[in-house]
Design a protein around this motif. Sequence first.
Motif, PDB file in Angstrom:
ATOM      1  N   PHE A   1       0.906  -1.071   0.385  1.00  0.00           N
ATOM      2  CA  PHE A   1      -0.398  -0.191   0.133  1.00  0.00           C
ATOM      3  C   PHE A   1       1.070   1.127   0.140  1.00  0.00           C
ATOM      4  O   PHE A   1       0.779   2.273  -0.386  1.00  0.00           O
ATOM      5  N   GLU A   2       1.956   1.314   0.938  1.00  0.00           N
ATOM      6  CA  GLU A   2       2.648   2.453   0.790  1.00  0.00           C
ATOM      7  C   GLU A   2       3.429   2.172  -0.695  1.00  0.00           C
ATOM      8  O   GLU A   2       3.834   3.448  -1.425  1.00  0.00           O
ATOM      9  N   VAL A   3       3.969   1.923  -1.517  1.00  0.00           N
ATOM     10  CA  VAL A   3       4.436   1.765  -2.343  1.00  0.00           C
ATOM     11  C   VAL A   3       3.450   2.470  -3.496  1.00  0.00           C
ATOM     12  O   VAL A   3       4.306   3.140  -3.899  1.00  0.00           O
ATOM     13  N   LEU A   4       2.438   1.692  -3.341  1.00  0.00           N
ATOM     14  CA  LEU A   4       1.655   2.000  -4.467  1.00  0.00           C
ATOM     15  C   LEU A   4       1.174   3.562  -4.377  1.00  0.00           C
ATOM     16  O   LEU A   4       1.240   4.415  -5.051  1.00  0.00           O
ATOM     17  N   LEU A   5       1.090   4.558  -2.423  1.00  0.00           N
ATOM     18  CA  LEU A   5       0.760   5.764  -2.037  1.00  0.00           C
ATOM     19  C   LEU A   5       2.314   6.429  -2.349  1.00  0.00           C
ATOM     20  O   LEU A   5       1.554   7.767  -2.574  1.00  0.00           O
ATOM     21  N   ILE A   6       2.717   6.405  -2.234  1.00  0.00           N
ATOM     22  CA  ILE A   6       4.103   7.474  -2.741  1.00  0.00           C
ATOM     23  C   ILE A   6       4.478   6.734  -3.877  1.00  0.00           C
ATOM     24  O   ILE A   6       4.395   8.818  -4.427  1.00  0.00           O
ATOM     25  N   ALA A   7       4.567   6.298  -4.901  1.00  0.00           N
ATOM     26  CA  ALA A   7       4.286   6.156  -6.152  1.00  0.00           C
ATOM     27  C   ALA A   7       3.182   7.549  -6.989  1.00  0.00           C
ATOM     28  O   ALA A   7       3.271   8.278  -7.471  1.00  0.00           O
ATOM     29  N   SER A   8       2.305   7.037  -6.350  1.00  0.00           N
ATOM     30  CA  SER A   8       1.061   8.358  -6.234  1.00  0.00           C
ATOM     31  C   SER A   8       1.159   9.156  -6.076  1.00  0.00           C
ATOM     32  O   SER A   8       0.236  10.315  -6.802  1.00  0.00           O
ATOM     33  N   TYR A   9       1.134   9.853  -5.157  1.00  0.00           N
ATOM     34  CA  TYR A   9       1.813  10.762  -4.562  1.00  0.00           C
ATOM     35  C   TYR A   9       2.573  11.500  -6.309  1.00  0.00           C
ATOM     36  O   TYR A   9       1.810  12.505  -5.756  1.00  0.00           O
ATOM     37  N   SER A  10       3.455  11.053  -6.414  1.00  0.00           N
ATOM     38  CA  SER A  10       4.689  12.218  -7.599  1.00  0.00           C
ATOM     39  C   SER A  10       3.531  12.253  -8.560  1.00  0.00           C
ATOM     40  O   SER A  10       3.837  13.563  -9.012  1.00  0.00           O
ATOM     41  N   LEU A  11       3.235  11.303  -8.928  1.00  0.00           N
ATOM     42  CA  LEU A  11       1.948  10.909  -9.784  1.00  0.00           C
ATOM     43  C   LEU A  11       1.152  12.254 -10.109  1.00  0.00           C
ATOM     44  O   LEU A  11       1.537  13.105 -10.772  1.00  0.00           O
ATOM     45  N   LEU A  12       0.179  12.535  -8.253  1.00  0.00           N
ATOM     46  CA  LEU A  12      -0.688  12.723  -8.880  1.00  0.00           C
ATOM     47  C   LEU A  12      -0.266  14.398  -9.031  1.00  0.00           C
ATOM     48  O   LEU A  12      -0.637  15.071  -9.943  1.00  0.00           O
ATOM     49  N   MET A  13       1.276  14.436  -8.852  1.00  0.00           N
ATOM     50  CA  MET A  13       1.528  16.192  -9.189  1.00  0.00           C
ATOM     51  C   MET A  13       2.171  16.359 -10.343  1.00  0.00           C
ATOM     52  O   MET A  13       2.990  18.010 -10.702  1.00  0.00           O
ATOM     53  N   HIS A  14       2.480  15.645 -10.802  1.00  0.00           N
ATOM     54  CA  HIS A  14       3.064  15.061 -12.508  1.00  0.00           C
ATOM     55  C   HIS A  14       3.114  16.414 -13.211  1.00  0.00           C
ATOM     56  O   HIS A  14       1.006  16.736 -13.100  1.00  0.00           O
ATOM     57  N   GLY A  15       3.767  17.356 -13.552  1.00  0.00           N
ATOM     58  CA  GLY A  15       3.351  18.006 -14.052  1.00  0.00           C
ATOM     59  C   GLY A  15       2.960  19.776 -13.598  1.00  0.00           C
ATOM     60  O   GLY A  15       3.292  21.087 -13.915  1.00  0.00           O
ATOM     61  N   GLY A  16       3.155  20.072 -12.642  1.00  0.00           N
ATOM     62  CA  GLY A  16       2.480  20.635 -11.160  1.00  0.00           C
ATOM     63  C   GLY A  16       1.577  21.506 -11.309  1.00  0.00           C
ATOM     64  O   GLY A  16       0.421  21.396 -12.239  1.00  0.00           O
ATOM     65  N   GLY A  17       1.513  22.300 -11.463  1.00  0.00           N
ATOM     66  CA  GLY A  17       0.037  23.662 -11.139  1.00  0.00           C
ATOM     67  C   GLY A  17       0.021  23.902  -9.988  1.00  0.00           C
ATOM     68  O   GLY A  17       0.183  22.816  -8.663  1.00  0.00           O
ATOM     69  N   LYS A  18      -1.356  24.536  -9.673  1.00  0.00           N
ATOM     70  CA  LYS A  18      -1.501  25.221  -8.296  1.00  0.00           C
ATOM     71  C   LYS A  18      -1.963  24.352  -7.372  1.00  0.00           C
ATOM     72  O   LYS A  18      -2.685  23.732  -6.737  1.00  0.00           O
ATOM     73  N   ASP A  19      -3.388  24.147  -8.539  1.00  0.00           N
ATOM     74  CA  ASP A  19      -4.518  23.028  -8.332  1.00  0.00           C
ATOM     75  C   ASP A  19      -3.888  21.828  -7.933  1.00  0.00           C
ATOM     76  O   ASP A  19      -4.705  21.089  -7.271  1.00  0.00           O
ATOM     77  N   ARG A  20      -3.135  21.043  -8.663  1.00  0.00           N
ATOM     78  CA  ARG A  20      -2.280  19.374  -8.194  1.00  0.00           C
ATOM     79  C   ARG A  20      -1.326  19.935  -6.829  1.00  0.00           C
ATOM     80  O   ARG A  20      -2.162  18.613  -5.983  1.00  0.00           O
ATOM     81  N   THR A  21      -1.442  20.717  -6.657  1.00  0.00           N
ATOM     82  CA  THR A  21       0.227  20.685  -5.001  1.00  0.00           C
ATOM     83  C   THR A  21      -1.293  20.852  -4.079  1.00  0.00           C
ATOM     84  O   THR A  21      -0.522  20.312  -3.131  1.00  0.00           O
ATOM     85  N   GLN A  22      -2.192  21.384  -4.606  1.00  0.00           N
ATOM     86  CA  GLN A  22      -2.605  22.070  -2.819  1.00  0.00           C
ATOM     87  C   GLN A  22      -3.828  20.640  -2.953  1.00  0.00           C
ATOM     88  O   GLN A  22      -3.727  19.807  -1.564  1.00  0.00           O
TER      89      GLN A  22
END
Lengths: 116, 505
Positions: free
Chosen positions: B136-157
């Motif tokens: 679960f932690e492996v998939l979560l930490i990968a998903s944290y970075s993927l979620l913010m892939h590309g950056g932007g205000k909305d994504r970081t929040q």
Amino acid sequence: MEALYATVTGFLAASGLYLALRGRTFPVVVGLTLLSYAVNLFLFSTGGLTTNGAAVIREGVTHYADPLPQALVLTAIVIGFAMTAFSVILAMRVRGDQGSDQVNDQRGEEPKEEKS
Amino acid sequence: MMHHLIVLPVLLPLLSGLLMLVKRDSIVLPRRAIALASTAALLVISVVLVIQSDSGEITYYALGDWQPPFGIVLVLDRLSALMVCLTAFLALGSVAYACAGDDRKGSNFHGLFQLQLMGINGAFLTGDMFNLFVFFEVLLIASYSLLMHGGGKDRTQAGFHYVALNLAGSAMFLIALGVLYGTTGTLNMADMSQKVAALDPDRLGLIKAGAFLLLVVFGLKAAILPLYFWLPRAYSSAPAPVAALFAIMTKVGIYAILRVYTLIFGGGAGELANFVQPWLWWFALATLALGGLGVLSARDLRNQVAYLILISVGTLLVGVSMNREAPLAAVLYYMIHTTLVSGGLFLLADAIGEQRGKAGARIVPGRGVTQPALLGLFYFVGAVTVIGLPPLSGAIGKALLLNAALPSEQPWLWSLLLLSSLAGLVAMARSGSTVFWKAGRGDSDGPRLKPAMLAGLILLLGASPALSILAGPVTRFTDASATQLLDHDAYAEAVLSGNVAGGDS
């Protein structure tokens, strides 16, 4: 010893929970860290608290401590470190992107509401 | 050699993910080739695993040859093989779509994507509670970075909310594991199921608390009603290929609920037998109702798809809480359908948004899309199947589930499931007509679908007609999976009897 241990764990968890519910990113990160400390302590105690117990089986030793929670807690600490590091960086990024350290910053959304 | 196959869905993405760390310059082509090859290989492996599991035998792989209940095991049964195969298929569609250019918007998209696949596959295959936490932690930490892939205000929040919530979830997971380990003295799922059945009555309260805490954790991942608030925002701000892969993330939570509460706290658990399911029933129905309201309120296509996922989560959990063979089989069929289709709809929303210029994916009249016929066709197929209109796979899945309800369950299930489908129908019809019909002429020189995007869309949305054509074989497999899932004694015996399938002893 059990009472002291339980009190400390509970107090840490309560403080962590309180901080995690704050509105600014830094207390939230600190709160989550405290929460993970409390969890690590709790996990450590799940095999029962023993002092001076051997963790590895040896001849002539009858007093043992459960080695598994120690291994679990080690894993949990490592994962917790990685997550703390990540959330600190992320909190700084949020601060940089939004110009505020509020967890629920509404300012960014206003122009979008007007357009739609 | 064949028995090492079980560990490959974890090892292969790990190795290819590490390989992509070697050279992190801007030349993206080799990484795309590795990602596509590795995901395609994963699909082949998982199909072989499905065929292997269809013999009905439950096999396990003892890592490092440490035998259960002491070592960590990976267990292959029909359900886990099915979930791994579903993940690989979805991943192939999203990787293909990402190769059209989304992977260039940040660093190391493909590496993180492979690591996330490793976490998901591991969570589906593992037979050990603590190992489940680690994956679960492996998939979560990968998903944290993927979620913010590309950056932007909305994504970081949105990302910060997602990370904080999941960190709290992980803390609760560990507390629950500690309680379960403290009361049963084991972490192996099969062993735990036997220990729970023979538990000292004094400790029932403690283990019940642990089990409910686990339900909260899995419910957070699966997005059940009081715990779903992170989902719409996180999913609608994630980049499209990532959001498509996230369609399987809620299913990881549902899988964990299915596994833990049929195996450990299932029919064989003595006094604790099936004690969670009556709770789950009401929460799932409430999720279904709220998903229906949410889908009507969405003002953005991506947000709308996120609420459609919520409806599907409610539908799946209702079936899970009925805990009989027929509803479980229906749920498994519906799970295949909804995962692929909602992944495809995220990709489609992104493709529409890209062609509409400033209007983006918001549901407002604006500039038309460049390729109205093609995208309109995709939208039509996606909308028909996600709502559950015949003849596509959504209708089959929902009909199977409606048919499996007992007379006492029918009033609640039928009314809420059909009403939420109606809400989906109204919402999809409204947004479709706004986006495609109330639109001006498209810019004929505007961006068009790239071949890679088209491949991703065809793969995921085309799965729905394919699923309804192949409904016979697929339902036969899901029926067998549901039977196997409810036979918890066979699982425990296969893992604990000591006939070694893994290792080389």
